[in-house]
Write a protein that holds these residues in place. Sequence first.
Motif, short mmCIF file in Angstrom:
data_model
loop_
_atom_site.label_atom_id
_atom_site.label_comp_id
_atom_site.label_asym_id
_atom_site.label_seq_id
_atom_site.Cartn_x
_atom_site.Cartn_y
_atom_site.Cartn_z
N ALA A 48 -24.84 24.76 0.83
CA ALA A 48 -24.14 23.75 1.64
C ALA A 48 -23.68 22.64 0.71
O ALA A 48 -24.50 21.91 0.13
N ALA A 49 -22.37 22.51 0.54
CA ALA A 49 -21.83 21.50 -0.38
C ALA A 49 -20.40 21.18 -0.01
O ALA A 49 -19.68 22.02 0.52
N VAL A 50 -20.00 19.95 -0.32
CA VAL A 50 -18.60 19.55 -0.15
C VAL A 50 -18.25 18.63 -1.32
O VAL A 50 -19.06 17.81 -1.74
N VAL A 51 -17.04 18.80 -1.85
CA VAL A 51 -16.54 17.94 -2.92
C VAL A 51 -15.22 17.35 -2.45
O VAL A 51 -14.33 18.07 -1.99
N TYR A 52 -15.11 16.02 -2.57
CA TYR A 52 -13.87 15.34 -2.21
C TYR A 52 -13.06 15.07 -3.48
O TYR A 52 -13.62 14.79 -4.54
N ASP A 53 -11.74 15.16 -3.34
CA ASP A 53 -10.84 14.91 -4.46
C ASP A 53 -9.77 13.94 -4.00
O ASP A 53 -9.02 14.24 -3.07
N PHE A 54 -9.70 12.77 -4.64
CA PHE A 54 -8.73 11.74 -4.28
C PHE A 54 -7.48 11.90 -5.13
O PHE A 54 -7.57 12.05 -6.34
N ALA A 109 1.71 27.68 -2.96
CA ALA A 109 1.79 28.10 -4.37
C ALA A 109 0.48 28.75 -4.82
O ALA A 109 0.50 29.70 -5.62
N SER A 110 -0.65 28.28 -4.30
CA SER A 110 -1.94 28.89 -4.66
C SER A 110 -2.02 30.31 -4.12
O SER A 110 -2.59 31.20 -4.78
N THR A 157 0.84 -1.20 0.00
CA THR A 157 0.00 0.00 0.00
C THR A 157 0.87 1.24 0.00
O THR A 157 2.02 1.23 0.44
N HIS A 158 0.28 2.31 -0.52
CA HIS A 158 0.98 3.58 -0.67
C HIS A 158 0.08 4.66 -0.07
O HIS A 158 -1.14 4.60 -0.22
N ARG A 159 0.66 5.62 0.61
CA ARG A 159 -0.13 6.67 1.24
C ARG A 159 -0.63 7.66 0.19
O ARG A 159 0.14 8.37 -0.43
N SER A 160 -1.95 7.66 0.00
CA SER A 160 -2.60 8.64 -0.86
C SER A 160 -3.37 9.61 0.02
O SER A 160 -3.39 9.46 1.25
N TYR A 161 -4.03 10.59 -0.60
CA TYR A 161 -4.75 11.60 0.18
C TYR A 161 -6.10 11.90 -0.45
O TYR A 161 -6.25 11.86 -1.68
N VAL A 162 -7.06 12.18 0.42
CA VAL A 162 -8.33 12.71 -0.06
C VAL A 162 -8.45 14.13 0.49
O VAL A 162 -8.15 14.39 1.65
N TRP A 163 -8.86 15.04 -0.39
CA TRP A 163 -8.98 16.46 -0.05
C TRP A 163 -10.45 16.81 0.01
O TRP A 163 -11.25 16.37 -0.84
N ALA A 164 -10.83 17.60 0.98
CA ALA A 164 -12.22 18.07 1.08
C ALA A 164 -12.25 19.57 0.79
O ALA A 164 -11.49 20.34 1.39
N TYR A 165 -13.12 19.96 -0.13
CA TYR A 165 -13.33 21.38 -0.45
C TYR A 165 -14.80 21.68 -0.17
O TYR A 165 -15.69 21.14 -0.84
N ALA A 166 -15.06 22.52 0.84
CA ALA A 166 -16.43 22.75 1.29
C ALA A 166 -16.77 24.24 1.26
O ALA A 166 -15.90 25.09 1.45
N GLU A 210 0.40 20.37 -6.07
CA GLU A 210 -0.14 20.46 -7.43
C GLU A 210 -1.57 19.93 -7.49
O GLU A 210 -2.36 20.37 -8.35
N HIS A 211 -1.94 19.01 -6.61
CA HIS A 211 -3.30 18.47 -6.63
C HIS A 211 -4.31 19.53 -6.19
O HIS A 211 -5.41 19.62 -6.75
N ALA A 212 -3.94 20.33 -5.20
CA ALA A 212 -4.82 21.43 -4.79
C ALA A 212 -4.92 22.46 -5.91
O ALA A 212 -6.02 22.97 -6.20
N ARG A 213 -3.80 22.76 -6.57
CA ARG A 213 -3.83 23.74 -7.67
C ARG A 213 -4.67 23.22 -8.84
O ARG A 213 -5.39 23.99 -9.48
N ASN A 214 -4.57 21.91 -9.12
CA ASN A 214 -5.35 21.34 -10.22
C ASN A 214 -6.84 21.41 -9.94
O ASN A 214 -7.64 21.60 -10.85
N PHE A 215 -7.22 21.27 -8.68
CA PHE A 215 -8.64 21.34 -8.33
C PHE A 215 -9.13 22.79 -8.40
O PHE A 215 -10.17 23.08 -8.97
N LEU A 216 -8.37 23.69 -7.80
CA LEU A 216 -8.80 25.09 -7.72
C LEU A 216 -8.66 25.81 -9.07
O LEU A 216 -9.42 26.74 -9.36
#
Length: 515
Positions: free
Chosen positions: A288-294, A324-325, A271-280, A301-307
Amino acid sequence: MTSSPNLDQMTPDQLRALAAQLLSQVETMGKTVETMGKKINRDQTVIEKLTFEIAQLKRLKFAKRSEQMNPEQASLLDDLIDTDIAAIEAELQALQTVPAATEKKQKPKRTALPAEFPRTLIHHEPDNTHCPCGCALKRIGEDVSEKLDYTPGVFTVERHVRGKWVCDDCETLIQAPVPAQIIDKGIPTAGLLAHVMIAKFADHLPLYRQESIFGRAGLAIPRSTLAEWVGVTGVQLQPLVDALREVVLGQQIIHADETPVQMLMPGTKKTHRSYVWAYATSQFSDVAAVVYDFSPSRAGEHARNFLQGWRGKLVCDDFGGYKASFELGVTEIGCMAHARRKFFELHATNKSTLAEQALRYIQLLYEIESEVRDLEPDLRRRIRKEKAVPVMDMLHVWMSAQRDLVPEGSAISKALDYSLKRWAALSRYLDDGAVPIDNNWAENQIRPWALGRKNWLFAGSLRSGKRAAAIMSLIQSARLNGHDPYAYLKDVLTRLPTQRASEIDHLLPHIWQPV
């Protein structure tokens, strides 16, 4: 169809105008052909990528398993591989305008649904029983199909009866169509699909456990079939999740937080450590909304790609991946709860009197927030200016004075530095009544993942992690809007097959209304 012009009778000016018109049409057609050619090339590239991915998954599925894997881990991996394969096949089917020529597979005969389950008869008859030739149609038979339905605690069977109507004179045969389904030729209704999705992604029940539960109810539904349902349903729901993401990015204030999730690396048996990001959205927002990004890592760069081009106010902790954002124009809003936590941990372990004093100042700030929580943003800002700004000024003066007195490198110096270095970000909530004091709202939205990973053990692939993130985005957003997730998902899966793409936003959790 227009007739060709007689060129012999046309004047030179008319001929020149006709030539210009034809050249313009040729140029337009050339651009259209070029655009279509590029789309075909893009689709072909995606098809080749997906075909390669599905071949890898099948090779992994039938390869010899590591002895390091216990039976429970092997069952989880089988579920995830089968689900990924079904999702890829659904995406390939959508891309291929002409079905690929494949050998006809002999499908096993479907087991009849248990006779003891209650049946609901649903008749599908033509609206008009008169033939276009004017004669009355005669009913000569019917086609019957059964679908398995589920309402909390009860399995039932929908028995769809499609009458066959024929005209004796012209032999025209008419049958009413069955309404479109998420899985047209399968047995699950929208209610059963919603149940499987809620059990897996909200109640965190892996599919092999659901298979056992169905078995006790007298239903032999293999986990491979359940995995296929999950994969296809995830693909069908993706446009709704994409629309939800656009809603979140349309807000001026967004909360962000991330948490680790283990992901199995295919072929490595590790197994490898991945991350899930919550943007609410903010708790002060009307939406009222939340989107998760795995994502496969915690890289910024993953936060920048989402935003992407978003340039609002981001409420977050001091994780370096967001820096960086901020340089690109995003405004950092600090989290007072993280600052408080540094002093709380110090006081809990060492009974530090300095930490206790810092906690008293911060407690005053939270008491003011409790007073203004339900007020309008402008009034909330004015009261903060009147009451919270003096407290923040005293806290900053006190922290600066203490920092000069405490030893360098001590625990209390690190706690003070955390706040002092981020003072501008921590203070920005005072200038905008729509901005919260901390990021606790996002941490609350991450909690379902912390509960789920105890049951999942790992995500089987990046694809399965992204699918879980997408479906959990809808489930958690439904909860935030006070909806029963099962009722919401059942209705969405019922309406989605016939919903216009331009009206997909009607099914978003903050807009959706039960029929």
